[in-house]
Design a protein around this motif. Structure first.
Motif, PDB file in Angstrom:
ATOM      1  N   ALA A 290      23.599 -63.315 -34.792  1.00 10.71           N
ATOM      2  CA  ALA A 290      24.084 -61.951 -34.964  1.00 10.71           C
ATOM      3  C   ALA A 290      24.251 -61.645 -36.448  1.00 10.71           C
ATOM      4  O   ALA A 290      24.183 -62.540 -37.297  1.00 10.71           O
ATOM      5  N   ALA A 291      24.485 -60.383 -36.746  1.00 12.84           N
ATOM      6  CA  ALA A 291      24.617 -59.951 -38.145  1.00 12.84           C
ATOM      7  C   ALA A 291      25.780 -60.657 -38.844  1.00 12.84           C
ATOM      8  O   ALA A 291      25.713 -60.937 -40.034  1.00 12.84           O
ATOM      9  N   ASP A 292      26.828 -60.953 -38.085  1.00  8.36           N
ATOM     10  CA  ASP A 292      27.966 -61.680 -38.631  1.00  8.36           C
ATOM     11  C   ASP A 292      28.698 -62.348 -37.477  1.00  8.36           C
ATOM     12  O   ASP A 292      28.392 -62.120 -36.307  1.00  8.36           O
ATOM     13  N   GLU A 293      29.673 -63.175 -37.809  1.00  9.17           N
ATOM     14  CA  GLU A 293      30.376 -63.921 -36.772  1.00  9.17           C
ATOM     15  C   GLU A 293      31.149 -62.998 -35.835  1.00  9.17           C
ATOM     16  O   GLU A 293      31.266 -63.274 -34.640  1.00  9.17           O
ATOM     17  N   LYS A 294      31.665 -61.903 -36.362  1.00 17.45           N
ATOM     18  CA  LYS A 294      32.434 -60.991 -35.536  1.00 17.45           C
ATOM     19  C   LYS A 294      31.584 -60.400 -34.422  1.00 17.45           C
ATOM     20  O   LYS A 294      32.039 -60.260 -33.288  1.00 17.45           O
ATOM     21  N   SER A 295      30.343 -60.046 -34.747  1.00 13.06           N
ATOM     22  CA  SER A 295      29.496 -59.426 -33.745  1.00 13.06           C
ATOM     23  C   SER A 295      28.738 -60.417 -32.877  1.00 13.06           C
ATOM     24  O   SER A 295      28.048 -60.028 -31.950  1.00 13.06           O
ATOM     25  N   LEU A 296      28.892 -61.713 -33.137  1.00 11.29           N
ATOM     26  CA  LEU A 296      28.267 -62.723 -32.287  1.00 11.29           C
ATOM     27  C   LEU A 296      28.932 -62.703 -30.912  1.00 11.29           C
ATOM     28  O   LEU A 296      30.153 -62.639 -30.796  1.00 11.29           O
ATOM     29  N   ASP A 297      28.128 -62.752 -29.866  1.00  9.97           N
ATOM     30  CA  ASP A 297      28.653 -62.630 -28.514  1.00  9.97           C
ATOM     31  C   ASP A 297      29.608 -63.771 -28.177  1.00  9.97           C
ATOM     32  O   ASP A 297      29.483 -64.899 -28.683  1.00  9.97           O
ATOM     33  N   VAL A 298      30.549 -63.462 -27.270  1.00  7.22           N
ATOM     34  CA  VAL A 298      31.574 -64.445 -26.908  1.00  7.22           C
ATOM     35  C   VAL A 298      30.992 -65.665 -26.205  1.00  7.22           C
ATOM     36  O   VAL A 298      31.654 -66.706 -26.120  1.00  7.22           O
ATOM     37  N   LEU A 299      29.775 -65.570 -25.687  1.00  4.71           N
ATOM     38  CA  LEU A 299      29.164 -66.739 -25.054  1.00  4.71           C
ATOM     39  C   LEU A 299      29.034 -67.908 -26.030  1.00  4.71           C
ATOM     40  O   LEU A 299      29.003 -69.070 -25.630  1.00  4.71           O
ATOM     41  N   PHE A 300      28.963 -67.590 -27.317  1.00  7.68           N
ATOM     42  CA  PHE A 300      28.801 -68.619 -28.345  1.00  7.68           C
ATOM     43  C   PHE A 300      30.137 -69.050 -28.939  1.00  7.68           C
ATOM     44  O   PHE A 300      30.174 -69.779 -29.924  1.00  7.68           O
ATOM     45  N   LYS A 301      31.260 -68.595 -28.340  1.00  5.06           N
ATOM     46  CA  LYS A 301      32.572 -68.867 -28.895  1.00  5.06           C
ATOM     47  C   LYS A 301      33.477 -69.513 -27.858  1.00  5.06           C
ATOM     48  O   LYS A 301      33.221 -69.427 -26.647  1.00  5.06           O
ATOM     49  N   ASP A 302      34.565 -70.135 -28.335  1.00  2.60           N
ATOM     50  CA  ASP A 302      35.537 -70.708 -27.406  1.00  2.60           C
ATOM     51  C   ASP A 302      36.571 -69.650 -27.035  1.00  2.60           C
ATOM     52  O   ASP A 302      36.470 -68.486 -27.451  1.00  2.60           O
ATOM     53  N   ALA A 303      37.560 -70.062 -26.249  1.00  2.53           N
ATOM     54  CA  ALA A 303      38.556 -69.113 -25.743  1.00  2.53           C
ATOM     55  C   ALA A 303      39.361 -68.457 -26.855  1.00  2.53           C
ATOM     56  O   ALA A 303      39.864 -67.343 -26.693  1.00  2.53           O
ATOM     57  N   SER A 304      39.476 -69.139 -28.003  1.00  4.45           N
ATOM     58  CA  SER A 304      40.248 -68.569 -29.114  1.00  4.45           C
ATOM     59  C   SER A 304      39.406 -67.655 -30.002  1.00  4.45           C
ATOM     60  O   SER A 304      39.927 -67.060 -30.949  1.00  4.45           O
ATOM     61  N   GLY A 305      38.112 -67.559 -29.705  1.00  2.84           N
ATOM     62  CA  GLY A 305      37.233 -66.709 -30.498  1.00  2.84           C
ATOM     63  C   GLY A 305      36.499 -67.422 -31.607  1.00  2.84           C
ATOM     64  O   GLY A 305      35.753 -66.790 -32.366  1.00  2.84           O
ATOM     65  N   LYS A 306      36.687 -68.731 -31.708  1.00  2.00           N
ATOM     66  CA  LYS A 306      35.986 -69.500 -32.739  1.00  2.00           C
ATOM     67  C   LYS A 306      34.599 -69.899 -32.252  1.00  2.00           C
ATOM     68  O   LYS A 306      34.410 -70.219 -31.080  1.00  2.00           O
ATOM     69  N   ILE A 307      33.653 -69.896 -33.177  1.00  2.00           N
ATOM     70  CA  ILE A 307      32.292 -70.291 -32.823  1.00  2.00           C
ATOM     71  C   ILE A 307      32.278 -71.750 -32.399  1.00  2.00           C
ATOM     72  O   ILE A 307      32.915 -72.610 -33.021  1.00  2.00           O
ATOM     73  N   LEU A 308      31.558 -72.010 -31.315  1.00  2.00           N
ATOM     74  CA  LEU A 308      31.529 -73.355 -30.748  1.00  2.00           C
ATOM     75  C   LEU A 308      30.913 -74.361 -31.719  1.00  2.00           C
ATOM     76  O   LEU A 308      30.007 -74.014 -32.493  1.00  2.00           O
ATOM     77  N   PRO A 309      31.366 -75.601 -31.671  1.00  2.00           N
ATOM     78  CA  PRO A 309      30.749 -76.648 -32.500  1.00  2.00           C
ATOM     79  C   PRO A 309      29.266 -76.769 -32.168  1.00  2.00           C
ATOM     80  O   PRO A 309      28.860 -76.712 -31.012  1.00  2.00           O
ATOM     81  N   GLY A 310      28.464 -76.932 -33.203  1.00  5.60           N
ATOM     82  CA  GLY A 310      27.027 -77.029 -33.020  1.00  5.60           C
ATOM     83  C   GLY A 310      26.296 -75.724 -33.188  1.00  5.60           C
ATOM     84  O   GLY A 310      25.079 -75.700 -33.370  1.00  5.60           O
ATOM     85  N   VAL A 311      27.025 -74.598 -33.157  1.00  5.27           N
ATOM     86  CA  VAL A 311      26.421 -73.278 -33.323  1.00  5.27           C
ATOM     87  C   VAL A 311      26.619 -72.812 -34.760  1.00  5.27           C
ATOM     88  O   VAL A 311      27.753 -72.723 -35.240  1.00  5.27           O
ATOM     89  N   ASP A 312      25.532 -72.529 -35.442  1.00  8.87           N
ATOM     90  CA  ASP A 312      25.594 -72.031 -36.815  1.00  8.87           C
ATOM     91  C   ASP A 312      24.972 -70.641 -36.837  1.00  8.87           C
ATOM     92  O   ASP A 312      23.749 -70.485 -36.840  1.00  8.87           O
ATOM     93  N   ASN A 313      25.829 -69.629 -36.817  1.00  7.14           N
ATOM     94  CA  ASN A 313      25.329 -68.255 -36.791  1.00  7.14           C
ATOM     95  C   ASN A 313      24.679 -67.865 -38.106  1.00  7.14           C
ATOM     96  O   ASN A 313      23.730 -67.074 -38.128  1.00  7.14           O
ATOM     97  N   ALA A 314      25.168 -68.398 -39.219  1.00  6.65           N
ATOM     98  CA  ALA A 314      24.617 -68.039 -40.528  1.00  6.65           C
ATOM     99  C   ALA A 314      23.166 -68.498 -40.660  1.00  6.65           C
ATOM    100  O   ALA A 314      22.298 -67.750 -41.132  1.00  6.65           O
ATOM    101  N   LYS A 315      22.873 -69.721 -40.269  1.00  3.71           N
ATOM    102  CA  LYS A 315      21.508 -70.243 -40.361  1.00  3.71           C
ATOM    103  C   LYS A 315      20.687 -69.945 -39.116  1.00  3.71           C
ATOM    104  O   LYS A 315      19.459 -69.978 -39.154  1.00  3.71           O
ATOM    105  N   GLY A 316      21.381 -69.691 -38.001  1.00  7.32           N
ATOM    106  CA  GLY A 316      20.666 -69.470 -36.763  1.00  7.32           C
ATOM    107  C   GLY A 316      20.167 -70.766 -36.160  1.00  7.32           C
ATOM    108  O   GLY A 316      18.992 -70.869 -35.773  1.00  7.32           O
ATOM    109  N   THR A 317      21.052 -71.746 -36.067  1.00 10.00           N
ATOM    110  CA  THR A 317      20.683 -73.019 -35.463  1.00 10.00           C
ATOM    111  C   THR A 317      21.685 -73.390 -34.377  1.00 10.00           C
ATOM    112  O   THR A 317      22.839 -72.959 -34.400  1.00 10.00           O
ATOM    113  N   ILE A 318      21.221 -74.199 -33.427  1.00  8.59           N
ATOM    114  CA  ILE A 318      22.070 -74.755 -32.377  1.00  8.59           C
ATOM    115  C   ILE A 318      21.867 -76.263 -32.404  1.00  8.59           C
ATOM    116  O   ILE A 318      20.742 -76.741 -32.206  1.00  8.59           O
TER     117      ILE A 318
END
Length: 875
Positions: A290-318
């Motif tokens: 996504a354009a930034d972490e805020k707009s990244l869908d919740v499917l890629f985040k944990d219950a607290s809203g943090k991006i899941l380990p292994g997901v790098d939105n900036a580089k676009g890698t899993i």
């Protein structure tokens, strides 16, 4: 023995066969071996989940739709090719289904002979290198799919769909399609030299296709686990010379997904398979990165809203693997930019950057790119034919039908579907399955268009004519109807699963709390009509969105009743649903494996169309059979919907627009959860003498008006159209309603009719005369009554008010002024009557806050009005 050995060798040979494609360098150039340390850049471009959105057009609303359209994505592809010398274009599936265009070319005017499907007319102009299948490619069967892809001038790959040989031996299974292909490309390296790159593309699809499209696929193909399949074929691809491997996977992301269990959304474990250089994924219609972490869908985040380990939105890698997901409908072009380096004689990924480009700027509210005119021209004839088909009339609605609030309260856009399904099942059982006649029929529906693909994706059908596109708007998918046998305990757990759509609300907090769980798919928010229930959102969800247990001790569903009594966990019910849900789609507890009572080939959408056509005029309303249980305290609850819902929010007393929007363009609305909502579904706890079977075959005991109709029939106030049918959805004439009033109030006939259009021989002559003599009715002119004209709601209100006055022995007045959103449209001669009828709760307004004075009424509604007239207080 010899034949069996040959058969085995043949199967083994086919299962490992992979076609190698070679693209020769241009201009007679030849590829030279690159020295160690050489670098080369490659741009992988992905489109996915196009769903026949070829042009920027909404067939349901007959208007432009700037957030979708492959014709505009095509120009993003052109731009991307201008920016990068070395490119590869792939499509990740779900092409041929999704809009009326897909339905038209599959079912109405299907492709024939050498005709090219419109999606491939467009894609052949764009220069695709490869494609893989999505689950919706199988919606119309294998023969249709095979014919359709013949029109593609690029190869298809899929590795986890196998021919069903029924021999029980998984070791000799043969792939249905080419599992992978190695595409040989000539590219320029960073020094300007021409290099040969062998790109292996592996195709994978959600294994659940054999469940969701069982009627098309059963006995023909089987599917295998995505991760296990990748582990099988990647070594084969490397051995066949692949320098680079792209896993083109029609599957979504879930942080909870596990390997080897045929997970639907398996991208996370797939990214851990050794040897994959890049992943193009899809299915869930999300955008990654996504354009930034805020707009990244919740499917890629944990219950607290943090991006899941292994997901790098900036580089676009899993898990370190470059990956991209390009949304829905051509809304985005997915890009993976790789830097390759020659090391030890092999090309390896040295660096990567994934990104997406959108065809629409949601902030500036404008398109970022024009449509490719060549594609527009190529599909124009199919587009126009689809418009003509979609606008074919099927009926009329007396009020708007919209889904803006379908996730927070009972909704007419869902109820019309559940009613149609229920009627279909009940009629089928009456005609073909008398052994099930005594089992209640419930019906399941979901608000399919509730913002899944953005703030524009909601149903909003205006009052007036209904067309085929309206049925498509209300029922989005090409599902077929199924009816399964379940216990009351399954009904409870079914609803517990559905209740996972809501976040847990803390009654002690005073700051705003978001009600809807955005990680829970809208198409899994099932409403069950035929029972009444409330959802306690202060409790934890019992199930997670994937169907796994979240809190086994929790119970959000309260006051679950059937026929006015707490539901019996052991009682049998017949559930009208669709093939997706009946086969286990959504992982609803206790559903998969249930006994099929009706395994119909008829589409739910067609059943809805038939219902509307037969009814001619529908009066959309919701019976409030479900609601959110009141939450104590000063709780502020918000939810998102389209900003266009503001106009409808103003007609309610529990929803208000805050004037704010979120970063995705959805409007933020407040919901008053302090109020209790009373179901309009009557408590039909019958007296002992009432028979267990319905009086009329088309009014089962679960029908919302059964109590009114059956009681009036027993009192000989109302009668059926035939000896055993009532036609609850039929319209009421002025003569019929006058007859009901006369019988209900036990009026006697002392004079002949005063109206020239009411002949003395007519069955209703005495009733009209008695009603006129007692000043309950008047003519449409001085000497005509229009007996066969359908009665309007304001005419009915006037007659009922006169009946109330007659019962009271005085002229009654309303205790409150009119509050309907369309009060100004009520005729002056009816204003007082409508006010009294509403005040006495004899006639209610519509769910959108209107009264709809000129709308007609059904026979079921008339029965309710007469019942309310007889029970209303006249003090």
């Amino acid at each position: 023995m010899r034949h069996n050995l040959q058969h085995l060798l043949h199967k083994t040979f086919l299962s490992s066969l992979a076609l190698t494609l070679t693209v020769l360098p241009l201009g007679g150039m030849y590829a030279a071996a690159a020295p160690a340390g050489s670098t080369m850049k490659l741009r992988i471009m992905e489109t996915t989940d196009i769903h026949t959105n070829l042009l920027s057009y909404d067939y349901y609303k007959s208007s432009a739709a700037l957030t979708v359209g492959l014709a505009r994505t095509a120009n993003l592809v052109k731009q991307a090719r201008q920016e990068a010398a070395n490119t590869l274009l792939v499509d990740n599936g779900d092409l041929i289904q999704g809009t009326p265009l897909g339905t038209y070319k599959a079912l109405v005017s299907p492709i024939k002979g050498s005709e090219i499907h419109p999606v491939y007319k467009a894609m052949n102009l764009m220069g695709y290198d490869a494609a893989t299948f999505g689950n919706h490619e199988f919606n119309y069967g294998l023969d249709y799919l095979e014919q359709a892809i013949q029109g593609a001038n690029f190869p298809y790959v899929n590795a986890n769909v196998y021919v069903d040989d029924k021999d029980g031996n998984p070791d000799n299974d043969v792939n249905k399609y080419s599992p992978y292909k190695i595409i040989t490309k000539s590219y320029k390296d960073e020094a300007g030299g021409v290099q040969t790159l062998k790109i292996g593309v592996l195709g994978l699809v959600t294994p659940q296709i054999t469940e969701w499209d069982k009627s098309h696929l059963d006995g023909k193909v089987i599917t295998k686990d995505i991760v296990a399949t990748a582990e099988k074929f990647i070594p084969q691809m490397r051995a066949a010379g692949a320098d680079l491997i792209i896993a083109m996977t029609h599957s979504g992301f879930s942080g909870n997904a596990q390997p080897y269990v045929k997970a639907e959304d398996a991208i996370f474990p797939l990214s851990k398979v050794a040897g994959i250089d890049a992943i193009t994924f899809s299915h869930t219609h999300k955008v990654f990165p996504a354009a930034d972490e805020k707009s990244l869908d919740v499917l890629f985040k944990d219950a607290s809203g943090k991006i899941l380990p292994g997901v790098d939105n900036a580089k676009g890698t899993i898990n370190g693997v470059p990956a991209v997901q390009a949304g829905y409908g051509g809304s985005n072009l997915g890009l993976i930019d790789l830097t390759l380096e020659k090391s030890e004689g092999k090309w390896k990924v040295a660096a990567s950057q994934s990104s997406t480009k959108a065809i629409y700027d949601a902030v500036a509210k404008k398109s970022t790119v024009d449509a490719d005119q060549a594609i527009v021209d190529a599909v124009q004839a199919d587009h126009e034919a689809t418009i003509a088909y979609a606008n074919s009339p099927i009926g009329t609605t007396t009020a708007p039908i919209y889904s803006y609030f379908g996730l927070v309260q009972d909704d007419p856009s869902v109820q019309i579907v559940t009613t149609a399904q229920k009627q279909y099942v009940e009629k089928y059982i009456a005609a073909n399955l008398p052994q099930y006649a005594g089992i209640p029929v419930l019906s399941v529906g979901a608000p399919f268009k509730a913002g899944r693909n953005g703030p524009e994706e909601y149903t909003d059908i205006p009052q007036g004519p209904l067309a085929i596109k309206s049925a498509g708007d209300l029922y989005l998918y090409d599902n077929t109807l199924k009816a399964i046998l379940v216990k009351g305990s399954v009904v409870k757990e079914w609803l517990e699963m559905s209740a996972g759509k809501f976040n847990q609300i803390d009654p002690s907090r005073t700051e705003a709390q978001e009600l809807l769980n955005s990680s829970f798919a809208v198409y899994n928010f099932d409403i069950i009509d035929g029972v009444t229930y409330q959802v306690d959102v202060t409790k934890a969800a019992k199930y997670k969105p994937d169907g796994s247990v979240n809190d086994a001790s929790s119970s959000r569903i309260i006051n679950l009743q059937y026929n006015g009594k707490a539901i019996d966990p052991n009682q049998d019910f017949i559930m009208a649903t669709n093939n997706y849900r009946a086969s286990g789609g959504g992982n609803f507890p206790g559903v998969k494996g249930s006994k099929y009572i009706i395994d119909s080939p008829d589409e739910n959408r067609q059943i809805l169309m038939d219902y509307i056509t037969a009814s001619k005029t529908i009066n959309p309303s919701a019976d409030n059979n479900w609601s959110i249980a009141p939450v104590p305290g000063n709780v502020k609850v918000t939810f998102t919907s389209s900003p266009k819902a503001e106009v409808y929010a103003k007609t309610t007393d529990n929803i208000a627009y805050t004037g704010q929007m979120d970063d995705k363009g959805f409007g933020i609305f407040s919901l008053d959860v302090s109020k209790s909502v009373t179901p309009e579904v009557p408590v039909t706890d019958p007296p002992a003498e009432q028979p267990a079977i319905p009086v009329f075959t088309d009014v089962p005991v679960t029908h919302w008006a059964a109590g009114y109709i059956n009681k009036l029939a027993e009192d000989k106030i109302i009668s059926g159209k035939t000896a055993d049918t009532f036609d609850p959805n039929g319209l009421v004439t002025r003569a019929e309603f006058a007859s009901l009033l006369t019988k209900a109030l036990k009026l006697k006939v002392n004079v002949s009719s005063a109206f020239t259009d009411v002949p003395a021989s007519a069955w209703y002559a005495g009733a009209v005369a008695a009603a006129h003599e007692n000043k309950l009715v008047s003519g449409v002119t001085a000497n005509t009554f229009a007996p066969n004209q359908s009665i309007t709601r304001e005419q009915m209100a006037v007659m009922v008010k006169q009946g109330l006055d007659l019962r009271a022995g005085k002229i009654l007045t309303a205790g409150a002024a009119l509050h309907f959103s369309d009060s100004a449209s009520i005729s002056a001669w009816a204003t007082t009557a409508v006010a009294v009828a509403a005040d006495k709760k004899i006639i209610a307004g519509r769910t959108d806050g209107s009264f709809a004075p000129k709308a007609t009424a059904t026979r079921a509604e008339a029965a309710k009005v007469i019942s309310n007239l007889l029970s209303a207080s006249v003090k």
